[in-house]
Scaffold this motif. Sequence first.
Motif, mmCIF file in Angstrom:
data_model
loop_
_atom_site.group_PDB
_atom_site.id
_atom_site.type_symbol
_atom_site.label_atom_id
_atom_site.label_comp_id
_atom_site.label_asym_id
_atom_site.label_seq_id
_atom_site.Cartn_x
_atom_site.Cartn_y
_atom_site.Cartn_z
ATOM 1 N N VAL B 106 0.969 -1.248 -0.090
ATOM 2 C CA VAL B 106 0.082 0.055 -0.024
ATOM 3 C C VAL B 106 0.911 1.212 -0.026
ATOM 4 O O VAL B 106 2.006 1.299 0.893
ATOM 5 C CB VAL B 106 -0.837 0.122 1.279
ATOM 6 N N GLY B 107 0.482 2.177 -0.845
ATOM 7 C CA GLY B 107 1.254 3.607 -0.765
ATOM 8 C C GLY B 107 2.298 3.761 -1.635
ATOM 9 O O GLY B 107 3.151 4.656 -1.644
ATOM 10 N N LEU B 108 2.656 2.644 -2.456
ATOM 11 C CA LEU B 108 3.895 2.665 -3.354
ATOM 12 C C LEU B 108 3.456 3.160 -4.889
ATOM 13 O O LEU B 108 4.403 3.122 -5.669
ATOM 14 C CB LEU B 108 4.776 1.467 -3.647
ATOM 15 N N ASN B 459 -5.716 9.258 1.587
ATOM 16 C CA ASN B 459 -4.443 9.483 1.879
ATOM 17 C C ASN B 459 -4.172 10.422 2.724
ATOM 18 O O ASN B 459 -4.529 11.480 2.755
ATOM 19 C CB ASN B 459 -3.942 9.898 0.538
ATOM 20 N N LEU B 460 -3.484 9.954 3.827
ATOM 21 C CA LEU B 460 -3.510 10.826 5.130
ATOM 22 C C LEU B 460 -2.078 11.146 5.267
ATOM 23 O O LEU B 460 -1.542 10.854 6.607
ATOM 24 C CB LEU B 460 -4.259 10.184 6.255
ATOM 25 N N GLN B 461 -1.144 11.536 4.183
ATOM 26 C CA GLN B 461 0.119 11.309 4.576
ATOM 27 C C GLN B 461 0.841 12.527 5.606
ATOM 28 O O GLN B 461 1.892 12.543 6.054
ATOM 29 C CB GLN B 461 1.014 11.774 3.320
ATOM 30 N N PHE B 462 -0.134 13.448 5.774
ATOM 31 C CA PHE B 462 0.136 14.604 6.773
ATOM 32 C C PHE B 462 0.118 14.264 8.151
ATOM 33 O O PHE B 462 0.436 14.909 9.137
ATOM 34 C CB PHE B 462 -0.733 16.014 6.557
ATOM 35 N N CYS B 463 -0.299 13.055 8.355
ATOM 36 C CA CYS B 463 -0.403 12.419 9.797
ATOM 37 C C CYS B 463 0.574 11.383 9.909
ATOM 38 O O CYS B 463 0.790 10.790 9.150
ATOM 39 C CB CYS B 463 -1.875 11.694 9.871
ATOM 40 N N HIS B 464 1.177 11.482 11.477
ATOM 41 C CA HIS B 464 2.097 10.514 11.551
ATOM 42 C C HIS B 464 2.180 9.420 12.560
ATOM 43 O O HIS B 464 2.780 8.592 12.972
ATOM 44 C CB HIS B 464 3.508 11.414 11.919
ATOM 45 N N MET B 476 -3.592 -8.466 6.439
ATOM 46 C CA MET B 476 -3.703 -7.510 5.245
ATOM 47 C C MET B 476 -4.391 -6.031 5.688
ATOM 48 O O MET B 476 -4.169 -4.878 5.059
ATOM 49 C CB MET B 476 -4.085 -8.021 4.229
ATOM 50 N N ARG B 477 -5.452 -6.511 6.490
ATOM 51 C CA ARG B 477 -6.337 -5.053 6.677
ATOM 52 C C ARG B 477 -5.472 -4.369 7.677
ATOM 53 O O ARG B 477 -5.303 -2.942 7.514
ATOM 54 C CB ARG B 477 -7.602 -5.320 7.298
ATOM 55 N N LEU B 478 -4.855 -4.651 8.352
ATOM 56 C CA LEU B 478 -3.855 -4.148 9.115
ATOM 57 C C LEU B 478 -2.695 -3.213 8.535
ATOM 58 O O LEU B 478 -2.409 -1.961 8.553
ATOM 59 C CB LEU B 478 -3.173 -4.845 10.529
ATOM 60 N N GLU B 479 -2.290 -3.902 7.342
ATOM 61 C CA GLU B 479 -1.367 -3.393 6.507
ATOM 62 C C GLU B 479 -2.023 -2.170 5.645
ATOM 63 O O GLU B 479 -1.504 -1.142 5.516
ATOM 64 C CB GLU B 479 -0.915 -4.217 5.329
ATOM 65 N N GLN B 480 -3.237 -2.108 5.291
ATOM 66 C CA GLN B 480 -3.996 -1.241 4.615
ATOM 67 C C GLN B 480 -4.213 -0.105 5.467
ATOM 68 O O GLN B 480 -4.142 1.016 5.078
ATOM 69 C CB GLN B 480 -5.311 -1.690 4.250
ATOM 70 N N ARG B 484 -2.221 3.953 4.871
ATOM 71 C CA ARG B 484 -3.241 5.084 4.931
ATOM 72 C C ARG B 484 -2.215 6.442 5.263
ATOM 73 O O ARG B 484 -2.348 7.409 4.556
ATOM 74 C CB ARG B 484 -4.127 5.278 5.586
ATOM 75 N N ILE B 485 -1.244 6.081 6.226
ATOM 76 C CA ILE B 485 -0.567 7.383 6.358
ATOM 77 C C ILE B 485 1.198 6.903 6.061
ATOM 78 O O ILE B 485 1.906 7.953 5.639
ATOM 79 C CB ILE B 485 -0.193 7.512 7.813
ATOM 80 N N HIS B 486 1.296 5.625 5.868
ATOM 81 C CA HIS B 486 2.674 5.351 5.474
ATOM 82 C C HIS B 486 2.674 4.982 4.272
ATOM 83 O O HIS B 486 2.818 3.766 3.659
ATOM 84 C CB HIS B 486 3.315 4.143 6.440
#
Lengths: 308, 574
Positions: B106-108, B459-464, B476-480, B484-486
């Motif tokens: 996710v996120g790539l 997409n919530l990249q502004f959150c850490h 896999m749901r945990l990965e998803q 969202r942030i990573h």
Amino acid sequence: MNPLTNGHPLRTSDERLAFCDRYFAAVGADVICKRPMYREFVLPIDVDKELTDRPFYWMWVEKTNQTVEPTTLRLAFDQEAKLREDEHLAQLHQQSLAEAQPLSGLDILFRKPKQTELVDLGSFRLDKILESARRRGQTVCVTPYSEHPHTQLIPWLMTNGLTRYVTDSVSETWWSIGVCLLNLQIVESFYNKIAHLEMTGTSPQIIVGQAKHSLLEAADAVTTYLSRLVEQGDLAWAEEARLRLADDLAQLDAYYRSIEADYPPEERDLLQREHVKKRQALIEKSTPRVEMEVAQIALIGLPLRTHT
Amino acid sequence: MPTMLQADWRNSFARPNSTSVPIQWTGLSLAQELNAMLHLGQSYDHRHWELFQLAAIATQANMAPTFEDLLALEHVRGFAPLPHQIETAKRVVRELRGRAILADEVGLGKTIEAGLILKEYLLRGLVKKALILVPASLVLQWTKELNDKFRINAIPQRNEWTWEQEDIVVGSLDTAKRPPHRDIVLRQSWDIVIIDEAHKLKNQKTKNWQMANQIPNKYLLLLTATPMQNQLKELHTLVTLLKPGHLGSANQFSVQYVADKRTAKDPDKLRETIADIMIRNRRQDGGTRLPKRHVQVVDLDLSAEERSFYEEVQQFLRDEYQARLSMHASMLPLLTLQREICSSSYAALISLEKMLKKTSHPIRQERLQKLIEMGTAIPEYTKIRKVLELVDEFDDKCIIFTEYRATQDFIMYMLKKRGISAVPFRGGFKRGKKDWMTELFSRKVRVLVATESGGEGINLQFCHYMINYDLPWNPMRLEQRIGRIHRLGQSEECHVFNLATRDTIEQHIVQILYEKVRMFESVIGTLDDIVSDTRLDAWEKRVFEATMTSSSHEELATKLRALDPRDMSVRKGR
């Protein structure tokens, strides 16, 4: 930008600028502004129709007999020029607002500064310009310019085009073939040999008048020659593609054979249709084939000495 | 370029070629054009020669000089594709020949990869008609991205005519599979079909899968971060869409590759076979330069009241289970309750109340009543106290995930009570509301409380910071969630806290998660530290402790026997 040396042109902004300058000059558009990497062109109506995608607008203009102001294209050829010129246009806009006092509410709401557009590879405008150039440059009949008209010209038929080698991907080569209308001699890369010449228009009748073979014979010679060229050329790609396709089909067939038993007889018909459809799609996608696209045709009269 | 100047070229072709390829003539018709030139009396001047030269350049400019170099790269706008995305697009065109599972974590940027591939085939003239099927909530986002980044004239599906009238349609599988759309979609001869969130096609018996299997296509891209969630069979199901027979029939596959549901027999062989059809980029492969992520399990001890409530509910569940077993009644409410009790007592209470309303059995009523009283008597919830503590510690924006609406409401309530600004986020929200909530979260609000289904596509990249209030039963749901942030665009290190209560089912979940993650890794490559590695460290430490503190062999054996990997957990907060 020289087509003689560059097999894949228009990759740089300088090339694109030079191309557009030539194009707009050739179609008779006025240049009203010329700054580094930036141009403003005023379009004649026929060009306007080709470069702006608004058929309904033109229908309306013609139906109602309007005279409309010609379109001005503001083309920036790199990001720097775009920023610079957009800022410039914004300043002009502020000035005109200041001069137009008092301003109405409508002015404030709807008058927006004009914007430039970036002409890069893949931009709508460049695509349109290329399309227009391709359409306008399909046929020509020329002879080298000379102060003393030549008495005898050797007549040539030149065809330019693309060979597309197609399987699941495609690879294209550009070719130019000249056929001498006196003896059906074939010359490859013909365009590259004459592209440097300064040409002037002439009438097809004059060229054909010098010929000993008919145009149809010459056309036939071109197609035969090109076909042979393909047949004699490197066909490893096609052989590979064919083997791959055979492999894929075998795998697909084996799969459907292996699952057939799992289906009740009344569903096998459906399964078979699915199988046939997938087979068809694979064949359509991967069968190697060659497409010959004839893009340009020219009749050219060459004086004896330039013909080497 | 070779020159050929021959008087008699006809004879020069001596060697016949064994392969012959059909030649198709396109473009101008020589006979027609020549005829027109001779008889229409058009006059030519030097400007025509200029245009002729320009046309030659234009034709060459649009050429695809090789089978495999990506033309699309020169045509993207406003961004530079990352190396792994370019490499993926190249491989799909060159080696996978346009049929692939794009399984990046996710996120790539799977969307970017799909966009590049689609653009490439469009530029090469191999694709005219394209169908992009994505979750309904992402239709507009996909359309916009294809238009903005790739200048692909994609149209969002609006009605049943869109499929037919437009060349490049973005729609949802849920719409496409319903009449009257279904037949229309199946009638089109799509050159390429792209399906996002393709893990929804993991079951061959579902309408989704059958629809996907029926849609005509030449090129096919399946996008999913989780090509396999529970069983190896799911992988076979996806591959069958792309290349039926590549992994054999379902039976052959299970004989050849499957040891048990989750373990591959011959992982190397399977991985090799799958490499022909699937590309998976991982964050740790580098090149993607994502900042580190820290995942830690926060182990919590239930308070005495919570503990007794939990145990009572467990007892109730076991009794109910037996009763329902003998009556062949549905187990679903029990399963829900079981999961809810792990999430929060509050969520469990709501279910218990529902059960109470439904039942007419006096003894059962009494028991439920007693349970509810126990639950409501709990003075304070351990998990939420920890959450409030953590949120205070972060002093930054934070996203809290839970699986349950009830828990979400509860968290929202508790945060508000504390004076912490928060907005909810759910899958059921309309796109506009989702955007609005995201916007609020990015600008004003400190905490976003999201349910599972709300996770996809935001997409919530502004959150850490992220807190997983409960752990999904599927890794896999945990990965998803974490994705969202990573993901690409994240500029800072991310901190993920997984809350798990000790001596409850949650610990077993972590254990099962572990096994699933291993299965996933054995085929597709390692996952990030979703279940943090400190667990393994703790295990080693315990064994070490045991050997150090035992005075006899017997004692050591007893201690080792007593060691259970399920107890292996790090102290909270590390």
